[in-house]
Design a protein around this motif. Sequence first.
Motif, PDB file in Angstrom:
ATOM      1  N   ALA A   1      52.449  46.889  41.224  1.00 38.80           N
ATOM      2  CA  ALA A   1      51.601  45.710  41.027  1.00 38.80           C
ATOM      3  C   ALA A   1      50.197  46.132  40.596  1.00 38.80           C
ATOM      4  CB  ALA A   1      51.538  44.876  42.309  1.00 38.80           C
ATOM      5  N   ALA A   2      49.647  47.151  41.249  1.00 32.58           N
ATOM      6  CA  ALA A   2      48.316  47.629  40.882  1.00 32.58           C
ATOM      7  C   ALA A   2      48.319  48.210  39.471  1.00 32.58           C
ATOM      8  CB  ALA A   2      47.835  48.669  41.894  1.00 32.58           C
ATOM      9  N   ALA A   3      49.374  48.935  39.117  1.00 34.17           N
ATOM     10  CA  ALA A   3      49.468  49.547  37.789  1.00 34.17           C
ATOM     11  C   ALA A   3      49.573  48.490  36.690  1.00 34.17           C
ATOM     12  CB  ALA A   3      50.676  50.481  37.733  1.00 34.17           C
ATOM     13  N   ILE A   4      50.054  47.318  37.023  1.00 37.48           N
ATOM     14  CA  ILE A   4      50.169  46.242  36.032  1.00 37.48           C
ATOM     15  C   ILE A   4      48.907  45.377  36.024  1.00 37.48           C
ATOM     16  CG2 ILE A   4      51.420  44.122  35.475  1.00 37.48           C
ATOM     17  CD1 ILE A   4      53.955  45.566  36.574  1.00 37.48           C
ATOM     18  N   VAL A   5      48.427  45.004  37.186  1.00 34.47           N
ATOM     19  CA  VAL A   5      47.309  44.055  37.283  1.00 34.47           C
ATOM     20  C   VAL A   5      45.986  44.675  36.838  1.00 34.47           C
ATOM     21  CG1 VAL A   5      45.932  42.724  38.925  1.00 34.47           C
ATOM     22  CG2 VAL A   5      48.415  42.656  39.051  1.00 34.47           C
ATOM     23  N   ILE A   6      45.695  45.905  37.233  1.00 38.00           N
ATOM     24  CA  ILE A   6      44.392  46.503  36.931  1.00 38.00           C
ATOM     25  C   ILE A   6      44.166  46.642  35.424  1.00 38.00           C
ATOM     26  CG2 ILE A   6      43.006  48.605  37.176  1.00 38.00           C
ATOM     27  CD1 ILE A   6      44.069  48.747  40.076  1.00 38.00           C
ATOM     28  N   PRO A   7      45.099  47.192  34.657  1.00 37.16           N
ATOM     29  CA  PRO A   7      44.850  47.267  33.203  1.00 37.16           C
ATOM     30  C   PRO A   7      44.686  45.900  32.546  1.00 37.16           C
ATOM     31  CG  PRO A   7      46.646  48.723  33.806  1.00 37.16           C
ATOM     32  CD  PRO A   7      46.322  47.908  35.012  1.00 37.16           C
ATOM     33  N   ILE A   8      45.446  44.911  33.003  1.00 37.88           N
ATOM     34  CA  ILE A   8      45.318  43.564  32.440  1.00 37.88           C
ATOM     35  C   ILE A   8      43.931  43.003  32.753  1.00 37.88           C
ATOM     36  CG2 ILE A   8      46.144  41.179  32.629  1.00 37.88           C
ATOM     37  CD1 ILE A   8      48.977  42.361  32.968  1.00 37.88           C
ATOM     38  N   ALA A   9      43.469  43.192  33.975  1.00 37.45           N
ATOM     39  CA  ALA A   9      42.141  42.702  34.359  1.00 37.45           C
ATOM     40  C   ALA A   9      41.050  43.392  33.540  1.00 37.45           C
ATOM     41  CB  ALA A   9      41.915  42.920  35.850  1.00 37.45           C
ATOM     42  N   LEU A  10      41.171  44.693  33.345  1.00 34.64           N
ATOM     43  CA  LEU A  10      40.180  45.415  32.541  1.00 34.64           C
ATOM     44  C   LEU A  10      40.194  44.941  31.092  1.00 34.64           C
ATOM     45  CD1 LEU A  10      40.571  49.040  33.947  1.00 34.64           C
ATOM     46  CD2 LEU A  10      38.671  47.455  34.293  1.00 34.64           C
ATOM     47  N   LEU A  11      41.367  44.723  30.550  1.00 37.58           N
ATOM     48  CA  LEU A  11      41.478  44.246  29.181  1.00 37.58           C
ATOM     49  C   LEU A  11      40.844  42.858  29.033  1.00 37.58           C
ATOM     50  CD1 LEU A  11      42.596  44.760  26.341  1.00 37.58           C
ATOM     51  CD2 LEU A  11      44.703  43.652  27.065  1.00 37.58           C
TER      52      LEU A  11
END
Length: 113
Positions: A21-31
């Motif tokens: 979940a962290a590996a998916i959510v964090i990059p999306i949030a940064l983008l």
Amino acid sequence: MRRSLISPQNTLWQNVWGVLAAAIVIPIALLLKLVMLPFDRPMKRTPEEVEGYLRDFIEGTGEEWDWDDFVSIEIADTRLDSIRERASKFPDVGSEELNALLREAEELSSVRD
């Protein structure tokens, strides 16, 4: 109820899902943040609002997140933003400096009237 994504109290599978979940959510949030960056604009605040934030903080009467909102959001008026930036260094500047910043905001307010 608070729940950590990764914790020693979680089972192995709960931790695996937490990492995914962290590996998916964090990059999306940064983008999303990068995409929205050009649209970020400084907040339009009046000298009276700045006075209110400073006075509430000095007197300890503000709401839980008021001070954080004040010091972390840029203000469009450069004079008021200068006050905000100096106030954001509170533990280093001390309460005398905060009172001086409050007087500075009051002067800006009286000039507007």
